[in-house]
Scaffold this motif. Structure first.
Motif, mmCIF file in Angstrom:
data_model
loop_
_atom_site.group_PDB
_atom_site.id
_atom_site.type_symbol
_atom_site.label_atom_id
_atom_site.label_comp_id
_atom_site.label_asym_id
_atom_site.label_seq_id
_atom_site.Cartn_x
_atom_site.Cartn_y
_atom_site.Cartn_z
ATOM 1 N N VAL A 1 58.609 27.828 49.849
ATOM 2 C CA VAL A 1 57.784 28.550 49.859
ATOM 3 C C VAL A 1 56.727 28.535 49.230
ATOM 4 C CG1 VAL A 1 59.296 30.055 48.481
ATOM 5 C CG2 VAL A 1 57.916 31.475 50.330
ATOM 6 N N GLN A 2 55.433 28.726 49.405
ATOM 7 C CA GLN A 2 54.661 28.827 48.562
ATOM 8 C C GLN A 2 54.163 30.295 48.190
ATOM 9 O OE1 GLN A 2 52.119 26.728 51.029
ATOM 10 N NE2 GLN A 2 52.294 25.001 49.155
ATOM 11 N N LEU A 3 53.723 30.570 46.581
ATOM 12 C CA LEU A 3 53.384 31.730 46.834
ATOM 13 C C LEU A 3 52.357 31.895 46.041
ATOM 14 C CD1 LEU A 3 56.620 32.206 44.575
ATOM 15 C CD2 LEU A 3 56.393 33.360 47.298
ATOM 16 N N GLN A 4 51.159 33.032 45.717
ATOM 17 C CA GLN A 4 50.151 33.525 45.558
ATOM 18 C C GLN A 4 49.874 35.028 44.790
ATOM 19 O OE1 GLN A 4 47.282 30.856 44.767
ATOM 20 N NE2 GLN A 4 46.418 32.580 43.996
ATOM 21 N N ALA A 5 49.941 34.630 43.294
ATOM 22 C CA ALA A 5 49.510 35.873 42.458
ATOM 23 C C ALA A 5 48.168 36.230 43.355
ATOM 24 C CB ALA A 5 50.091 36.036 42.128
ATOM 25 N N SER A 6 47.299 37.715 42.631
ATOM 26 C CA SER A 6 46.430 38.200 43.172
ATOM 27 C C SER A 6 46.327 39.502 42.192
ATOM 28 C CB SER A 6 45.890 38.377 44.663
ATOM 29 O OG SER A 6 46.321 39.106 45.543
ATOM 30 N N GLY A 7 45.237 40.320 42.201
ATOM 31 C CA GLY A 7 45.698 41.573 41.879
ATOM 32 C C GLY A 7 44.692 42.027 40.415
ATOM 33 N N GLY A 8 44.758 40.783 39.679
ATOM 34 C CA GLY A 8 44.846 41.107 38.343
ATOM 35 C C GLY A 8 43.044 41.221 37.848
ATOM 36 N N GLY A 9 42.845 41.600 36.898
ATOM 37 C CA GLY A 9 41.249 41.555 36.410
ATOM 38 C C GLY A 9 41.326 42.491 34.429
ATOM 39 N N LEU A 10 40.059 43.006 34.411
ATOM 40 C CA LEU A 10 39.531 43.581 33.559
ATOM 41 C C LEU A 10 40.486 44.874 33.185
ATOM 42 C CD1 LEU A 10 39.284 43.404 30.301
ATOM 43 C CD2 LEU A 10 36.900 44.229 31.528
ATOM 44 N N VAL A 11 41.372 45.510 32.694
ATOM 45 C CA VAL A 11 41.327 47.567 32.786
ATOM 46 C C VAL A 11 41.722 47.996 31.214
ATOM 47 C CG1 VAL A 11 43.572 46.527 33.180
ATOM 48 C CG2 VAL A 11 42.996 49.046 33.908
ATOM 49 N N GLN A 12 41.108 49.298 31.278
ATOM 50 C CA GLN A 12 41.071 49.772 30.219
ATOM 51 C C GLN A 12 42.424 50.000 30.182
ATOM 52 O OE1 GLN A 12 37.976 52.781 29.985
ATOM 53 N NE2 GLN A 12 37.261 51.317 28.956
ATOM 54 N N ALA A 13 42.652 50.164 28.709
ATOM 55 C CA ALA A 13 44.118 50.821 27.760
ATOM 56 C C ALA A 13 44.784 52.411 28.580
ATOM 57 C CB ALA A 13 44.218 51.639 26.483
ATOM 58 N N GLY A 14 45.087 52.077 29.262
ATOM 59 C CA GLY A 14 46.373 53.344 30.132
ATOM 60 C C GLY A 14 45.487 53.058 31.276
ATOM 61 N N GLY A 15 45.056 51.802 32.082
ATOM 62 C CA GLY A 15 44.830 52.025 33.209
ATOM 63 C C GLY A 15 45.475 51.543 34.109
ATOM 64 N N SER A 16 45.296 51.119 35.325
ATOM 65 C CA SER A 16 46.680 50.276 35.868
ATOM 66 C C SER A 16 45.756 49.724 37.122
ATOM 67 C CB SER A 16 46.383 51.977 37.357
ATOM 68 O OG SER A 16 45.882 52.441 38.206
ATOM 69 N N LEU A 17 47.173 48.269 37.491
ATOM 70 C CA LEU A 17 46.787 47.740 38.569
ATOM 71 C C LEU A 17 48.414 47.365 39.237
ATOM 72 C CD1 LEU A 17 45.587 44.586 36.066
ATOM 73 C CD2 LEU A 17 43.878 45.853 37.291
ATOM 74 N N ARG A 18 47.486 47.383 40.505
ATOM 75 C CA ARG A 18 48.674 46.305 41.675
ATOM 76 C C ARG A 18 48.367 45.201 41.901
ATOM 77 N NH1 ARG A 18 49.269 48.088 47.749
ATOM 78 N NH2 ARG A 18 51.893 48.332 47.851
ATOM 79 N N LEU A 19 49.594 44.061 41.119
ATOM 80 C CA LEU A 19 49.754 42.882 41.883
ATOM 81 C C LEU A 19 50.254 42.918 42.943
ATOM 82 C CD1 LEU A 19 50.481 41.151 38.218
ATOM 83 C CD2 LEU A 19 47.970 42.228 38.921
ATOM 84 N N GLY A 116 54.264 30.895 42.245
ATOM 85 C CA GLY A 116 52.711 30.416 43.158
ATOM 86 C C GLY A 116 51.707 30.630 40.907
ATOM 87 N N GLN A 117 50.894 30.390 41.623
ATOM 88 C CA GLN A 117 49.704 30.536 40.695
ATOM 89 C C GLN A 117 49.688 31.473 39.675
ATOM 90 O OE1 GLN A 117 46.033 28.977 42.717
ATOM 91 N NE2 GLN A 117 46.228 26.295 41.536
ATOM 92 N N GLY A 118 49.306 31.543 38.709
ATOM 93 C CA GLY A 118 48.878 33.518 37.998
ATOM 94 C C GLY A 118 47.570 33.927 38.221
ATOM 95 N N THR A 119 47.846 34.472 37.634
ATOM 96 C CA THR A 119 46.736 35.989 37.870
ATOM 97 C C THR A 119 46.364 36.401 36.703
ATOM 98 O OG1 THR A 119 45.778 37.824 39.174
ATOM 99 C CG2 THR A 119 47.563 38.228 38.950
ATOM 100 N N GLN A 120 45.198 36.358 36.346
ATOM 101 C CA GLN A 120 44.509 37.044 34.472
ATOM 102 C C GLN A 120 44.981 38.599 35.426
ATOM 103 O OE1 GLN A 120 44.371 35.000 31.787
ATOM 104 N NE2 GLN A 120 44.655 37.658 31.211
ATOM 105 N N VAL A 121 45.732 39.222 33.853
ATOM 106 C CA VAL A 121 45.101 40.702 32.951
ATOM 107 C C VAL A 121 45.154 40.733 32.012
ATOM 108 C CG1 VAL A 121 46.724 42.994 33.362
ATOM 109 C CG2 VAL A 121 47.094 41.123 35.123
ATOM 110 N N THR A 122 43.299 41.507 32.124
ATOM 111 C CA THR A 122 43.638 41.941 30.647
ATOM 112 C C THR A 122 42.847 43.473 30.451
ATOM 113 O OG1 THR A 122 41.985 39.386 30.838
ATOM 114 C CG2 THR A 122 41.844 41.036 28.747
ATOM 115 N N VAL A 123 43.691 44.109 29.069
ATOM 116 C CA VAL A 123 43.440 45.132 29.137
ATOM 117 C C VAL A 123 42.693 45.331 27.879
ATOM 118 C CG1 VAL A 123 44.861 47.106 28.806
ATOM 119 C CG2 VAL A 123 45.699 45.954 30.096
ATOM 120 N N SER A 124 41.854 45.777 27.944
ATOM 121 C CA SER A 124 40.897 46.078 26.635
ATOM 122 C C SER A 124 41.373 47.754 25.430
ATOM 123 C CB SER A 124 39.942 46.449 27.778
ATOM 124 O OG SER A 124 39.320 47.114 28.051
ATOM 125 N N SER A 125 41.248 47.280 24.402
ATOM 126 C CA SER A 125 41.440 48.514 23.936
ATOM 127 C C SER A 125 40.186 49.892 23.642
ATOM 128 C CB SER A 125 41.982 47.949 22.425
ATOM 129 O OG SER A 125 41.045 48.001 21.850
#
Length: 125
Positions: A1-19, A116-125
């Protein structure tokens, strides 16, 4: 099985993301799935795991109450909803699958065979 993660990004502290983790195998429901992350200079760590049917989940302590794993087998997808993000959550996030028909949740990284290949999540302070 091949997997692909997505949905990462840059978000401020306290924020939310859905991968999202999309799978290539139409028999996706036969695979136990886990979400992991790896920060620079650190080992890969489990965040959450879900059984084949979605009825059983497990979380590592530091994400309990903030992260929720779910799956939609009809769409061949697993999700990681993240709220209350912190700068220390910054990492590359990966989804992984256990061998087919190994449905129980597992917290052991070595029990996951497909990554799967990863997705970058960056949380800024």
């Amino acid at each position: 099985v091949q997997l692909q993660a997505s949905g990462g990004g840059l978000v401020q502290a306290g924020g939310s993301l859905r991968l999202s983790c999309a799978a290539s195998d139409p028999n996706f429901s036969y695979y136990g799935i886990g979400w992991f992350r790896q920060a620079p200079g650190k080992e890969r760590e489990l965040l959450a795991a879900i059984s084949c049917g979605g009825g059983s989940t497990k979380y590592t302590d530091f994400v309990k109450g903030r992260f929720t794993i779910s799956r939609d087998n009809a769409k061949n997808a697993v999700y990681l909803q993240m709220i209350g993000l912190k700068p220390e959550d910054t990492a590359v996030y990966y989804c992984a699958a256990r061998a087919r028909n190994l449905c129980a949740v597992s917290v052991v990284v070595s029990t996951y065979d497909y990554w799967g290949q990863g997705t970058q999540v960056t949380v800024s302070s």
